[in-house]
Write a protein that holds these residues in place. Structure first.
Motif, mmCIF file in Angstrom:
data_model
loop_
_atom_site.group_PDB
_atom_site.id
_atom_site.type_symbol
_atom_site.label_atom_id
_atom_site.label_comp_id
_atom_site.label_asym_id
_atom_site.label_seq_id
_atom_site.Cartn_x
_atom_site.Cartn_y
_atom_site.Cartn_z
ATOM 1 N N GLN A 54 29.230 38.635 41.000
ATOM 2 C CA GLN A 54 30.502 38.657 41.745
ATOM 3 C C GLN A 54 30.300 38.794 43.255
ATOM 4 O O GLN A 54 31.202 38.487 44.028
ATOM 5 C CB GLN A 54 31.352 39.850 41.259
ATOM 6 N N VAL B 29 37.495 38.996 43.672
ATOM 7 C CA VAL B 29 36.915 40.349 43.706
ATOM 8 C C VAL B 29 37.049 40.937 45.110
ATOM 9 O O VAL B 29 37.473 42.085 45.279
ATOM 10 C CB VAL B 29 35.437 40.306 43.262
ATOM 11 N N LEU C 197 32.542 48.029 45.512
ATOM 12 C CA LEU C 197 32.247 46.982 44.530
ATOM 13 C C LEU C 197 31.388 47.532 43.398
ATOM 14 O O LEU C 197 31.544 47.135 42.235
ATOM 15 C CB LEU C 197 31.572 45.789 45.206
ATOM 16 N N VAL D 81 33.053 46.536 39.933
ATOM 17 C CA VAL D 81 32.486 45.508 39.037
ATOM 18 C C VAL D 81 31.155 45.915 38.409
ATOM 19 O O VAL D 81 30.654 45.232 37.507
ATOM 20 C CB VAL D 81 32.322 44.164 39.770
#
Ligand SMILES: O=c1ccn([C@@H]2O[C@H](COP(=O)(O)OP(=O)(O)O)[C@@H](O)[C@H]2O)c(=O)[nH]1
Ligand SMILES: O=C(O)[C@@H](COP(=O)(O)O)O[C@H]1O[C@H](CO)[C@@H](O)[C@H](O)[C@H]1O
Length: 263
Positions: free
Chosen positions: A82, A139, A159, A163
């Motif tokens: 991502q 994202v 992040l 994720v």
């Protein structure tokens, strides 16, 4: 390219070279006026239209296209990735000499120890503060952008939580030379990164909520017209506070896709 309140001909030169220039202030018009790198990047994300967005600093010397294409590789070949951070050797280029891996002074002296101590999952990032990185828009639009120089630190931490580590990658971009700031400027940068980390420690419950460190940094500049007689230095107090732009996904309806800067 995001014109981040430049006071020279940057926008004109970039446009003449074929770049599409968006103004940081035009993209955020009607919102609180914030400042610094993170605000510029947030404006850039708001203006961009691709499903994948790459960020590259504007002060690179010897830029090469692989600084962008290298970042895109993992995103285009692995749907599980991502976000991708670049890493590189970072020479410190002085007036008369080059120290092969002397660059990344804030990284080596502050950011790497800080991340290792409190976010050891991120210890594997060779250049956590690298200004070259890319991610999937869906994202990137789900994390806030800390203004100033805290943006890279906050983005990695946020992040990681959003994720997970397996969705974060890094690619070797070889060597990166850029315009170096002086030590005092890097001191202010470090303070912004520390304040950013503090806010993430508070969110994690590792720092007392409601405790706000001061956001004023006192530094000393040798000589100068304002130097104090018994100090031979000027006292320079800087506001190193950082703010946040909220996740863009929460703001999309308030922003047009793009406001190309007026010619
Ligand atoms: O207010 C700002 C500060 C920085 N930048 C961007 O962020 C990059 C990195 O910032 P800077 O060169 O000041 O930091 P350094 O690379 O010295 O750590 C710059 O080249 C700009 O592209 C920006 O757009 N607005
Ligand atoms: O990595 C670092 O220590 C600093 C300073 O680099 P130099 O010591 O001037 O090579 O540069 C980075 O830090 C900034 C804050 O995160 C980023 O915005 C810059 O893109 C990056 O160059």
């Amino acid at each position: 390219m995001v014109d981040s309140r430049s006071t020279d001909r940057t926008a004109q030169v970039a446009r003449a070279a074929g770049a599409e220039v968006v103004s940081q202030d035009a993209m955020t018009r009607g919102l609180p006026r914030l400042a610094g790198k993170g605000d510029a990047l947030w404006a850039g994300l708001a203006a961009a239209e691709g499903d994948v967005v790459a960020f590259v600093d504007a002060d690179l010397r010897e830029f090469r296209p692989h600084f962008v294409t290298g970042l895109l590789g993992p995103l285009l070949t692995d749907p599980g990735v991502q976000f991708v951070k670049g890493f590189y050797h970072r020479p410190l280029v002085g007036a008369t000499s080059v120290e092969p891996d002397g660059g990344g002074r804030v990284t080596e002296l502050m950011a790497r120890p800080l991340l290792n101590l409190f976010w050891p999952e991120l210890a594997g990032f060779v250049q956590p503060l690298a200004g070259e990185y890319a991610g999937r828009r869906e994202v990137l639009e789900r994390v806030p952008f800390v203004t100033g120089y805290g943006v890279e630190t906050a983005m990695l931490i946020d992040l990681l939580e959003l994720v997970g580590l397996d969705a974060l990658a890094q690619v070797d971009l070889g060597e990166r030379k850029h315009r170096h700031q002086d030590t005092a400027a890097l001191g202010r940068m470090s303070a912004q990164i520390m304040l950013t980390a503090w806010s993430r420690l508070q969110r994690r419950g590792w720092a007392a909520p409601g405790v706000a460190p001061t956001a004023l940094l006192t530094q000393f500049r040798r000589g100068g017209s304002e130097a104090l007689p018994n100090l031979d230095r000027e006292i320079v107090v800087s506001d190193v506070s950082v703010q946040e732009r909220p996740p863009l996904a929460q703001m999309r309806q308030r922003l047009p896709r793009r406001r190309v800067a007026a010619a």
